[in-house]
Design an enzyme around this catalytic site. Structure first.
Site, mmCIF file in Angstrom:
data_model
loop_
_atom_site.group_PDB
_atom_site.id
_atom_site.type_symbol
_atom_site.label_atom_id
_atom_site.label_comp_id
_atom_site.label_asym_id
_atom_site.label_seq_id
_atom_site.Cartn_x
_atom_site.Cartn_y
_atom_site.Cartn_z
ATOM 1 N N SER A 1 0.849 -1.204 0.000
ATOM 2 C CA SER A 1 0.000 0.000 0.000
ATOM 3 C C SER A 1 0.874 1.239 0.000
ATOM 4 O O SER A 1 1.974 1.236 0.584
ATOM 5 C CB SER A 1 -0.880 0.002 1.251
ATOM 6 N N TYR B 1 -2.545 -1.146 10.127
ATOM 7 C CA TYR B 1 -2.613 -1.643 8.736
ATOM 8 C C TYR B 1 -1.289 -1.381 8.016
ATOM 9 O O TYR B 1 -0.719 -2.271 7.375
ATOM 10 C CB TYR B 1 -3.769 -0.948 8.028
#
Ligand code: NAP
Length: 254
Positions: free
Chosen positions: A148, A161
């Site tokens: 990400s 995350y």
């Protein structure tokens, strides 16, 4: 488009979003694709049906990740599917670790249970899945992990995350060295904000705000990421390993 005829691939989390587009892309390139899903068997069946209608080959495999025995269940399902649908030999040429969950909670509201789940699904499952498939991955194989842009841009709602995605990026760095002698490449692809089934993508004002983060002033489409994965899976990318590929549409350019 590349030629993946005779190759086999597993895409985790392929029932929707980026995983679905990736499964469709790899199948379009000629690979037999295992379409993994966690809970939505009907959605995965639709992906398989769409691939078959387009002349490709695929089968669905269900396995909830982040629970005891998760990787064993997934591996057994993939092996059985490859045995049934493959061309004789049970082998996996391409592994795309895509399934993932986000946190969406401020650091002070992220409890140990949520933290453990994020780590289990996003980082632990990919680690053990790689370990499990390597014995059936031929030389020249491909491991592609979806990270990400949040490993490079701060978002305090997603600290846990982002930590799991940073962990996933380490798989590429260290495994690249380890698997180089076998010609197996291991890379990370980092999407930016990419349209998925999240309701936010139905709100024009929200989409405009998200689009403004990209140099192209639009949100990413799943195919934008799938095409990068398709390239990494191809022979053309044989000299790229241990890399972090920025697929954020210029979001990281600031
Ligand atoms: P998504 O639309 O939310 O789909 C997630 C997929 O993962 C689904 O197929 C889902 O299967 C599966 N999955 C989720 N939790 C699971 C679990 N516990 N066990 C098994 N399967 C599970 O995802 P996406 O937005 O396309 O994102 C795909 C990847 O890109 C993720 O790793 C994500 O972190 C990363 N990423 C996405 C964006 C973005 O803006 N979309 C940005 C950066 C990075 P079921 O529906 O069957 O449960």
């Amino acid at each position: 488009m590349s030629d993946l005829a005779g190759k086999t691939a597993l895409v985790t989390g392929a029932s929707r979003g980026i995983g679905r587009a990736t499964a469709e892309r790899l199948a379009g390139d000629g690979a037999l694709v295992a379409v993994h899903y966690g809970a939505d068997a009907a959605a995965a069946a639709q992906v398989v049906a769409g691939i078959e209608e387009a002349g490709g080959r695929a089968f669905a495999v269900g396995a909830r990740l982040g629970v005891p025995g998760d990787v064993d269940t997934l591996f057994d399902g993939v092996s059985a599917g490859l045995d049934k649908h493959g061309d004789g030999e049970v082998k996996l040429d391409i592994l795309v670790n895509n399934a993932g969950i986000m946190g969406g909670a401020a650091p002070e509201h992220t409890g140990p249970e949520q933290f453990d789940e994020l780590v289990a699904v996003n980082a632990k499952a990919p680690f053990f899945l790689i370990q499990r498939v390597l014995p059936i991955m031929p030389d020249g194989g491909r491991v592609i992990n979806i990270s990400s842009g949040l490993t490079r841009v701060a978002n305090p709602q997603e600290i846990a995350y982002a930590m799991t995605k940073a962990a996933v990026e380490m798989l590429a760095l260290h495994y690249a060295k380890y698997l180089g002698p076998r010609g197996i490449t291991v890379n990370s692809v980092a999407p930016g904000i990419t349209r998925n089934g999240d309701p936010a993508f139905g709100v024009p004002e929200a989409v405009a705000q998200m689009a403004a983060l990209s140099a192209f002033n639009r949100v990413g489409e799943p195919a934008d990421i799938a095409d990068v994965v398709g390239f990494l899976a191809s022979d053309e990318a044989r000299w790229i390993t241990g890399a972090f590929l920025d697929a954020t549409g210029g979001t990281l350019a600031g």
